[in-house]
Write a protein that holds these residues in place. Structure first.
Motif, PDB file in Angstrom:
ATOM      1  N   LEU A   1      67.933 145.591 103.283  1.00 27.65           N
ATOM      2  CA  LEU A   1      68.228 144.830 104.490  1.00 27.65           C
ATOM      3  C   LEU A   1      67.864 143.376 104.230  1.00 27.65           C
ATOM      4  O   LEU A   1      66.997 143.083 103.402  1.00 27.65           O
ATOM      5  N   ILE A   2      68.518 142.496 104.936  1.00 26.45           N
ATOM      6  CA  ILE A   2      68.150 141.086 104.911  1.00 26.45           C
ATOM      7  C   ILE A   2      67.052 140.917 105.946  1.00 26.45           C
ATOM      8  O   ILE A   2      67.189 141.333 107.098  1.00 26.45           O
ATOM      9  N   VAL A   3      65.948 140.324 105.530  1.00 31.63           N
ATOM     10  CA  VAL A   3      64.818 140.101 106.417  1.00 31.63           C
ATOM     11  C   VAL A   3      64.653 138.597 106.591  1.00 31.63           C
ATOM     12  O   VAL A   3      64.561 137.860 105.609  1.00 31.63           O
TER      13      VAL A   3
ATOM     14  N   LEU B   1      60.849 138.598 113.635  1.00 28.82           N
ATOM     15  CA  LEU B   1      61.309 139.159 112.377  1.00 28.82           C
ATOM     16  C   LEU B   1      62.592 139.944 112.650  1.00 28.82           C
ATOM     17  O   LEU B   1      62.606 140.857 113.472  1.00 28.82           O
ATOM     18  N   ILE B   2      63.664 139.573 111.955  1.00 25.28           N
ATOM     19  CA  ILE B   2      64.977 140.202 112.142  1.00 25.28           C
ATOM     20  C   ILE B   2      65.334 140.947 110.858  1.00 25.28           C
ATOM     21  O   ILE B   2      65.146 140.426 109.754  1.00 25.28           O
ATOM     22  N   THR B   3      65.848 142.171 110.998  1.00 24.57           N
ATOM     23  CA  THR B   3      66.308 142.942 109.845  1.00 24.57           C
ATOM     24  C   THR B   3      67.743 143.385 110.093  1.00 24.57           C
ATOM     25  O   THR B   3      68.031 144.048 111.092  1.00 24.57           O
ATOM     26  N   LEU B   4      68.652 142.990 109.188  1.00 20.13           N
ATOM     27  CA  LEU B   4      70.069 143.340 109.276  1.00 20.13           C
ATOM     28  C   LEU B   4      70.619 143.573 107.877  1.00 20.13           C
ATOM     29  O   LEU B   4      70.070 143.055 106.897  1.00 20.13           O
ATOM     30  N   CYS B   5      71.721 144.310 107.772  1.00 16.85           N
ATOM     31  CA  CYS B   5      72.384 144.434 106.474  1.00 16.85           C
ATOM     32  C   CYS B   5      72.988 143.077 106.124  1.00 16.85           C
ATOM     33  O   CYS B   5      73.095 142.189 106.974  1.00 16.85           O
ATOM     34  N   ALA B   6      73.408 142.904 104.887  1.00 16.25           N
ATOM     35  CA  ALA B   6      73.915 141.611 104.433  1.00 16.25           C
ATOM     36  C   ALA B   6      75.128 141.158 105.252  1.00 16.25           C
ATOM     37  O   ALA B   6      75.201 139.990 105.658  1.00 16.25           O
ATOM     38  N   ALA B   7      76.053 142.054 105.521  1.00 16.60           N
ATOM     39  CA  ALA B   7      77.252 141.681 106.276  1.00 16.60           C
ATOM     40  C   ALA B   7      76.906 141.262 107.703  1.00 16.60           C
ATOM     41  O   ALA B   7      77.418 140.256 108.206  1.00 16.60           O
ATOM     42  N   CYS B   8      76.037 142.006 108.341  1.00 14.20           N
ATOM     43  CA  CYS B   8      75.652 141.677 109.715  1.00 14.20           C
ATOM     44  C   CYS B   8      74.804 140.411 109.770  1.00 14.20           C
ATOM     45  O   CYS B   8      74.919 139.620 110.712  1.00 14.20           O
ATOM     46  N   ALA B   9      73.962 140.197 108.758  1.00 14.62           N
ATOM     47  CA  ALA B   9      73.159 138.971 108.705  1.00 14.62           C
ATOM     48  C   ALA B   9      74.080 137.756 108.596  1.00 14.62           C
ATOM     49  O   ALA B   9      73.849 136.737 109.259  1.00 14.62           O
TER      50      ALA B   9
ATOM     51  N   ALA C   1      66.077 137.135 103.043  1.00 19.19           N
ATOM     52  CA  ALA C   1      66.076 137.670 101.682  1.00 19.19           C
ATOM     53  C   ALA C   1      66.324 139.177 101.736  1.00 19.19           C
ATOM     54  O   ALA C   1      65.841 139.859 102.641  1.00 19.19           O
ATOM     55  N   PRO C   2      67.056 139.705 100.737  1.00 17.26           N
ATOM     56  CA  PRO C   2      67.274 141.154 100.690  1.00 17.26           C
ATOM     57  C   PRO C   2      66.000 141.857 100.222  1.00 17.26           C
ATOM     58  O   PRO C   2      65.343 141.414  99.280  1.00 17.26           O
ATOM     59  N   VAL C   3      65.632 142.939 100.919  1.00 21.19           N
ATOM     60  CA  VAL C   3      64.439 143.708 100.563  1.00 21.19           C
ATOM     61  C   VAL C   3      64.730 145.200 100.697  1.00 21.19           C
ATOM     62  O   VAL C   3      65.563 145.612 101.494  1.00 21.19           O
TER      63      VAL C   3
ATOM     64  N   ALA D   1      63.116 149.295 101.212  1.00 20.69           N
ATOM     65  CA  ALA D   1      62.282 149.899 102.259  1.00 20.69           C
ATOM     66  C   ALA D   1      60.800 149.594 102.068  1.00 20.69           C
ATOM     67  O   ALA D   1      60.088 149.305 103.037  1.00 20.69           O
ATOM     68  N   ALA D   2      60.316 149.648 100.834  1.00 17.93           N
ATOM     69  CA  ALA D   2      58.898 149.359 100.585  1.00 17.93           C
ATOM     70  C   ALA D   2      58.572 147.915 100.938  1.00 17.93           C
ATOM     71  O   ALA D   2      57.523 147.623 101.515  1.00 17.93           O
ATOM     72  N   GLN D   3      59.486 147.004 100.625  1.00 19.36           N
ATOM     73  CA  GLN D   3      59.268 145.598 100.954  1.00 19.36           C
ATOM     74  C   GLN D   3      59.375 145.342 102.451  1.00 19.36           C
ATOM     75  O   GLN D   3      58.678 144.488 102.982  1.00 19.36           O
ATOM     76  N   VAL D   4      60.247 146.084 103.127  1.00 16.15           N
ATOM     77  CA  VAL D   4      60.332 145.958 104.582  1.00 16.15           C
ATOM     78  C   VAL D   4      59.001 146.376 105.203  1.00 16.15           C
ATOM     79  O   VAL D   4      58.474 145.699 106.094  1.00 16.15           O
ATOM     80  N   LEU D   5      58.433 147.464 104.722  1.00 18.23           N
ATOM     81  CA  LEU D   5      57.143 147.931 105.226  1.00 18.23           C
ATOM     82  C   LEU D   5      56.075 146.848 105.036  1.00 18.23           C
ATOM     83  O   LEU D   5      55.302 146.563 105.946  1.00 18.23           O
ATOM     84  N   GLU D   6      56.045 146.236 103.859  1.00 20.41           N
ATOM     85  CA  GLU D   6      55.077 145.170 103.606  1.00 20.41           C
ATOM     86  C   GLU D   6      55.331 143.976 104.529  1.00 20.41           C
ATOM     87  O   GLU D   6      54.386 143.389 105.064  1.00 20.41           O
ATOM     88  N   THR D   7      56.584 143.640 104.751  1.00 23.99           N
ATOM     89  CA  THR D   7      56.920 142.535 105.638  1.00 23.99           C
ATOM     90  C   THR D   7      56.450 142.825 107.064  1.00 23.99           C
ATOM     91  O   THR D   7      55.910 141.950 107.734  1.00 23.99           O
ATOM     92  N   TYR D   8      56.641 144.056 107.525  1.00 29.62           N
ATOM     93  CA  TYR D   8      56.173 144.428 108.864  1.00 29.62           C
ATOM     94  C   TYR D   8      54.655 144.308 108.960  1.00 29.62           C
ATOM     95  O   TYR D   8      54.120 143.808 109.946  1.00 29.62           O
ATOM     96  N   LEU D   9      53.947 144.782 107.941  1.00 27.51           N
ATOM     97  CA  LEU D   9      52.494 144.703 107.941  1.00 27.51           C
ATOM     98  C   LEU D   9      52.044 143.244 108.022  1.00 27.51           C
ATOM     99  O   LEU D   9      51.179 142.896 108.825  1.00 27.51           O
ATOM    100  N   LEU D  10      52.641 142.386 107.214  1.00 24.42           N
ATOM    101  CA  LEU D  10      52.251 140.972 107.201  1.00 24.42           C
ATOM    102  C   LEU D  10      52.612 140.282 108.513  1.00 24.42           C
ATOM    103  O   LEU D  10      51.855 139.442 109.008  1.00 24.42           O
ATOM    104  N   ASP D  11      53.737 140.650 109.093  1.00 27.45           N
ATOM    105  CA  ASP D  11      54.131 140.072 110.379  1.00 27.45           C
ATOM    106  C   ASP D  11      53.180 140.530 111.483  1.00 27.45           C
ATOM    107  O   ASP D  11      52.805 139.750 112.358  1.00 27.45           O
TER     108      ASP D  11
END
Length: 183
Positions: free
Chosen positions: A31-33, A62-70, A78-80, A82-92
């Motif tokens: 997903l694009i984050v 914090l917005i998460t969308l696929c590349a086309a929707c973004a 940036a594309p990330v 699932a593991a990176q999305v989890l880290e992004t959520y934790l940091l946010d």
């Protein structure tokens, strides 16, 4: 037609490395984050659910969308995976907890016309109702943070900046408040 997203399920899916775009609903490997203040994007901000300001909120989210929707929604990011999305959520989530801490420590004073005698009081002494709302918000954030933290442990992944938690606990305790994050 607006797609209704069950954010609890979406976050649970991330825990099992499944990603779905909240706009189009398609499964994705990445997903694009990114971040946005546009209220029109609130429905694509998974951590923004249950915001008391609802669809009118113009806070940075914090917005998460696929590349086309973004691209379609003009969300930079940036594309990330699932593991990176989890880290992004934790940091946010940490960022939100730090803002809550800063508010309780000092920033709430900007919201009131305090007399010099009142300046040394705590928020709960000046406005118990606002203090209770802030306490409930902080508790929800702490529960969310612990959920992400547990997920990192279950995956045997290193917690990013692990000293953050103890610093937060020390600061919130120094203000005289309890926390779910430790003693």
């Amino acid at each position: 037609m607006e797609l209704q997203i069950n954010w609890e399920q979406a976050i649970n899916d991330i825990f099992v490395d499944k990603l779905a775009c909240p706009r189009c609903g398609r499964d994705q490997d990445e997903l694009i984050v990114g971040y946005s203040r546009k209220s029109s994007l609130n429905s694509f901000a998974p951590r923004h659910r249950n915001c008391p300001r609802g669809e009118e909120c113009d806070a940075r989210k914090l917005i998460t969308l696929c590349a086309a929707c973004a691209r379609a929604e003009a969300v930079p990011g940036a594309p990330v995976d699932a593991a990176q999305v989890l880290e992004t959520y934790l940091l946010d989530c940490r960022r939100d907890l730090e803002e809550s801490l800063d508010y309780l420590a000092e920033y709430w004073r900007d919201d009131y016309d305090l007399t010099p005698e009142d300046f040394d009081h705590q928020l709960e002494d000046v406005d118990a109702e606002v203090f209770e709302e802030e306490t409930q918000w902080r508790r929800r954030l702490e529960e969310e943070y612990l959920r992400y933290h547990r997920e990192f442990r279950q995956r045997n992944r290193r917690i990013p900046s692990p000293g953050w938690r103890s610093e937060y606990v020390e600061e919130i305790r120094a203000l005289g408040y309890d926390t779910l994050l430790g003693d």
